[in-house]
Design an enzyme around this catalytic site. Sequence first.
Site, PDB file in Angstrom:
ATOM      1  N   LEU A   1    -103.704 -17.795 -46.976  1.00 49.79           N
ATOM      2  CA  LEU A   1    -102.357 -17.316 -46.655  1.00 49.79           C
ATOM      3  C   LEU A   1    -101.841 -16.404 -47.771  1.00 49.79           C
ATOM      4  O   LEU A   1    -102.102 -16.644 -48.952  1.00 49.79           O
ATOM      5  CB  LEU A   1    -101.399 -18.496 -46.465  1.00 49.79           C
ATOM      6  CG  LEU A   1    -101.714 -19.457 -45.311  1.00 49.79           C
ATOM      7  CD1 LEU A   1    -100.647 -20.543 -45.233  1.00 49.79           C
ATOM      8  CD2 LEU A   1    -101.821 -18.709 -43.982  1.00 49.79           C
TER       9      LEU A   1
ATOM     10  N   GLY B   1    -108.061 -26.192 -48.433  1.00 46.29           N
ATOM     11  CA  GLY B   1    -107.311 -26.145 -49.692  1.00 46.29           C
ATOM     12  C   GLY B   1    -105.854 -26.061 -49.324  1.00 46.29           C
ATOM     13  O   GLY B   1    -105.511 -26.105 -48.141  1.00 46.29           O
ATOM     14  N   GLY B   2    -104.966 -25.924 -50.336  1.00 48.01           N
ATOM     15  CA  GLY B   2    -103.525 -25.890 -50.084  1.00 48.01           C
ATOM     16  C   GLY B   2    -103.149 -24.902 -48.993  1.00 48.01           C
ATOM     17  O   GLY B   2    -102.515 -25.260 -48.005  1.00 48.01           O
ATOM     18  N   ASP B   3    -103.571 -23.636 -49.163  1.00 51.72           N
ATOM     19  CA  ASP B   3    -103.230 -22.627 -48.144  1.00 51.72           C
ATOM     20  C   ASP B   3    -104.485 -21.865 -47.733  1.00 51.72           C
ATOM     21  O   ASP B   3    -104.446 -20.688 -47.440  1.00 51.72           O
ATOM     22  CB  ASP B   3    -102.143 -21.681 -48.674  1.00 51.72           C
ATOM     23  CG  ASP B   3    -102.540 -21.011 -49.977  1.00 51.72           C
ATOM     24  OD1 ASP B   3    -103.621 -21.355 -50.528  1.00 51.72           O
ATOM     25  OD2 ASP B   3    -101.797 -20.134 -50.445  1.00 51.72           O
ATOM     26  N   GLU B   4    -105.610 -22.589 -47.751  1.00 53.11           N
ATOM     27  CA  GLU B   4    -106.902 -21.988 -47.405  1.00 53.11           C
ATOM     28  C   GLU B   4    -107.471 -22.659 -46.169  1.00 53.11           C
ATOM     29  O   GLU B   4    -107.445 -23.886 -46.052  1.00 53.11           O
ATOM     30  CB  GLU B   4    -107.896 -22.281 -48.539  1.00 53.11           C
ATOM     31  CG  GLU B   4    -108.041 -21.198 -49.563  1.00 53.11           C
ATOM     32  CD  GLU B   4    -109.094 -21.631 -50.565  1.00 53.11           C
ATOM     33  OE1 GLU B   4    -110.291 -21.479 -50.275  1.00 53.11           O
ATOM     34  OE2 GLU B   4    -108.698 -22.197 -51.611  1.00 53.11           O
TER      35      GLU B   4
END
Lengths: 336, 208
Positions: free
Chosen positions: A201, A241-244
């Site tokens: 993102l 992942g957090g924003d992956e």
Amino acid sequence: MTSTVSLGFDALDGLMPMHILIDKLGVIMHAGPTAVRLRPEHDLLGMRLFDVLTCVRPACDGGFEDFRQVIGQPLKLQFRAAPHTRLRGLLHPLDDGQLLLNLSLGYSVVEAVSDYALTSRDFSHCDPTVEMLFLIEAKSAALSESKKLNARLDEAREAAQTQAETDALTGLHNRRAMDQRLCDMTQSRRRTEFGLMHLDLDFFKQVNDTHGHAAGDHVLLKVASILREETRANDLVARVGGDEFVLIFPDCTDVTLLDTIAARIIARLEEPIPFGSKQCRISASIGTTISSLYSEPDPDRMLSDADTALYQSKNAGRARHTLFKDAFEADDMVAH
Amino acid sequence: MLRQLEDRYVHGLINKSVQGFLISNHGNDAWVEIARMANLPPQGFESMLTYPDSMTDKVLDGACTYVGCTRASLMEDIGMFLVTHPDLEAVRRLMRFGGPTFEDFVLSLDEVHDRACLAVPELTLPKISLNDTGVGQYVITTQWQVVGAISLVSGVLRAMADDYGALVVLDVGPHLHSDGRIMETLSVFIAEPEFAAGRSFSLAERLA
């Protein structure tokens, strides 16, 4: 010297309630009380034994002399008339030429108890048939409890497995599930061609920093639902992942199609996401590779290549999609 | 040694029956609260596992507090529940294998422990012994690791007397402890073996 005992019918009836006494011509003289529960007295007394029962094993087809041949042997007998209950028997000669046949129900006991409505009084006090019936019922009750436990454990195991492969916040698959799927698809024996997208993102950190983590979580849920909508049921969408995110498209190595999908995903992610009175704005950078580029696709290599393409997108100004082949050529061009 | 070890565990079938009784007679909310007091998860016991006997005691104590009754009256109610609840018809049937008359049934009580072990080896029911004290009169003694076995037996006997159609007078005596086991007594007087038409029982009506 052999000692003998003489037993009256009362004693015989009590000790072996399922006996039949046959005279020397093979005619039934007397039947114990339980034998009479299986066949009424008038179907037994005065009848010839082999008209009532047939000897299944050892096979002998009827003559009384045949019966004399099987004295002392374990007998498998069967009623000629219905119900054709199978019986076990043992034949013993008496002094005056009479024969004593003792019978038991063997494995037909459950059926026979039902067919003839037998009660505990029909079995000798020393005969463990009633205890056996008790055990059959008790064991089947215990077994059904065990089956229930197994079903519950199986359910719990499935729930645990789903949980282990699911991202708690978005309900998407997690990295573990993605690794497993990639591993399955690249195994030489079951190799499937596929497209692999790595999505990161853009501007997500700003959403978190400006509007707080609640807004960030809200955006991630919206992203998850967009990714689900823009992919097929069979595709895998994982938050790694957090924003992956990683997307796997089985049986899809059409780069034009993948480029179209990526463009559509980016366009939808760029639509403002309302959170309370605020509008959150994000975008995404995507890098893609396809399994057909490799003679022997390797998950780590492919993930690394998709990542390379992703960073190519980031470096080119974000909010775009790059195919790994392009990235490779770009590197090539830089190198030359 | 093994014997002593086993005695400190109570089979899930027993614990689950207690749970079933509490849910059936007092509602699921009552059970959830009693389970909470005993530090048990709300789903409670698994019937085919075993649990330390202290856990059974906690649940029984919690139930007495919640319901506001004595251990003896709780155990008696559980005993009656085991024999009369339609969902537990299997238990009634297994009891009826004890014999064709109520007196035969009473005389079969000293085999209950062994019969249960044959069916489920880890299931240790109370050990019951019988003494004849007159015509149709017996004194029953139970030995178990949980207090109240005699009241459980008394509840079972009361319900089974109805099942056979017999009229009985039961009287629970004092209990005493020895070596961590509790001995309790009950006097039984079969006043009328065929007082009413009991429920039917046939060996063949097997349950699915």
